[in-house]
Scaffold this active site. Structure first.
Site, PDB file in Angstrom:
ATOM      1  N   CYS A 101      42.626  41.871  44.167  1.00 42.25           N
ATOM      2  CA  CYS A 101      41.217  42.425  44.479  1.00 42.25           C
ATOM      3  C   CYS A 101      40.718  42.884  43.129  1.00 42.25           C
ATOM      4  O   CYS A 101      41.325  43.849  42.512  1.00 42.25           O
ATOM      5  CB  CYS A 101      41.163  43.472  45.318  1.00 42.25           C
ATOM      6  SG  CYS A 101      39.775  44.366  45.605  1.00 42.25           S
ATOM      7  N   HIS A 153      25.345  27.232  30.750  1.00 40.64           N
ATOM      8  CA  HIS A 153      24.468  27.848  31.732  1.00 40.64           C
ATOM      9  C   HIS A 153      25.354  29.431  31.952  1.00 40.64           C
ATOM     10  O   HIS A 153      26.644  29.401  31.741  1.00 40.64           O
ATOM     11  CB  HIS A 153      24.666  27.259  33.193  1.00 40.64           C
ATOM     12  CG  HIS A 153      26.010  27.033  33.606  1.00 40.64           C
ATOM     13  ND1 HIS A 153      26.685  25.776  33.150  1.00 40.64           N
ATOM     14  CD2 HIS A 153      26.865  27.337  34.528  1.00 40.64           C
ATOM     15  CE1 HIS A 153      27.929  25.598  33.668  1.00 40.64           C
ATOM     16  NE2 HIS A 153      28.138  26.527  34.523  1.00 40.64           N
ATOM     17  N   HIS A 162      39.314  41.159  53.111  1.00 39.37           N
ATOM     18  CA  HIS A 162      39.331  42.270  52.110  1.00 39.37           C
ATOM     19  C   HIS A 162      37.960  42.511  51.159  1.00 39.37           C
ATOM     20  O   HIS A 162      37.458  43.653  51.053  1.00 39.37           O
ATOM     21  CB  HIS A 162      40.737  42.227  51.466  1.00 39.37           C
ATOM     22  CG  HIS A 162      40.730  43.618  50.362  1.00 39.37           C
ATOM     23  ND1 HIS A 162      41.175  44.865  50.792  1.00 39.37           N
ATOM     24  CD2 HIS A 162      40.439  43.652  49.057  1.00 39.37           C
ATOM     25  CE1 HIS A 162      41.302  45.661  49.811  1.00 39.37           C
ATOM     26  NE2 HIS A 162      40.665  45.008  48.633  1.00 39.37           N
TER      27      HIS A 162
END
EC number: 3.6.1.71
Length: 232
Positions: A200, A147, A217
């Site tokens: 991040c 997948h 965040h």
């Protein structure tokens, strides 16, 4: 951080796939391994409302536990290739890779952009979305059927429940579809990534192992990106 903790984090990722993939799995499939739960989409795509496209070659389905605002899975229906490891697909079956890319960039691009707008904002242009969608395989997939992940970059979702989920999509463990074969990782060599500090994907700020702070965040980063993108 100890190797034991690294292995625990990796196990969290692999075990998280035990969540049911379909709402009503037919009786004949209920006793099979959770790792085979994607098979129902390949064999009977017409039976599932989260399938948004299928033909004789592929199935495009909404991930039932999305790890971003938009998270789709594109699967081959070829019985000879559906159980081949994605790294082997990338290395030895380039014709399938090219076929999947042609679907993403061609026949299915309109559907993908429409799905993204439905999940994010109708005001987003194709250009904005094109730069906010990533496509790739997991280097160590938790499901048996091949997948390809097609997802937005935000990673804002209630189904993103732990550090392992996030790292699996924002580190080299997520192998982008355009990765050259010479840069492909070796199978089983990336588990150490799961002990690294959370960072991040957009601004690079680090959060140690504080997943809750990272999630807050990520929402802020998404809100900022969306505001700027719809104002263009």
């Amino acid at each position: 951080m100890s190797v034991h903790k690294t292995n625990d984090a990796f196990k969290v990722l692999m075990n998280s796939a035990k969540e049911p993939i379909v709402e009503d799995i037919p009786k004949k499939y209920r006793k099979q391994s959770f790792r085979d739960n994607l098979k129902v989409y390949i064999e009977s795509p017409e039976s599932y409302k989260n399938v948004i496209y299928y033909d004789d070659d592929v199935v495009l389905v909404r991930d039932m536990f999305p790890k971003s605002k938009m998270h789709l899975l594109l699967m081959t229906r070829d019985p000879h290739l559906t159980h081949v490891h994605p790294l082997e697909i990338m290395m030895k079956h380039r014709s399938l890779v090219e076929k999947l890319v042609s679907y993403v960039q061609g026949d299915l691009s309109g559907l993908i952009f429409d799905e993204a707008r439905n999940c994010l904002s109708q005001q987003l242009t194709n250009e904005a979305l094109c730069n906010y969608i990533k496509v790739g395989f997991h280097a160590g997939p938790s499901m048996n059927n091949l997948h390809l992940h097609i997802m937005t970059l935000d990673h804002v979702s209630p189904s993103l429940k732990n550090s392992a989920h996030y790292i699996s999509f924002t580190s080299p463990f997520f192998v982008k579809i355009d990765t050259p074969t010479s840069n492909l990782p070796t199978r089983g060599t990336l588990t150490s990534l799961f002990q690294e500090d959370l960072k991040c994907w957009r601004c690079g700020e680090t959060f140690g192992r504080h997943f809750t702070k990272l999630k807050a965040h990520l929402q802020e980063e998404y809100d900022d990106w969306l505001d700027k993108s719809v104002s263009m």
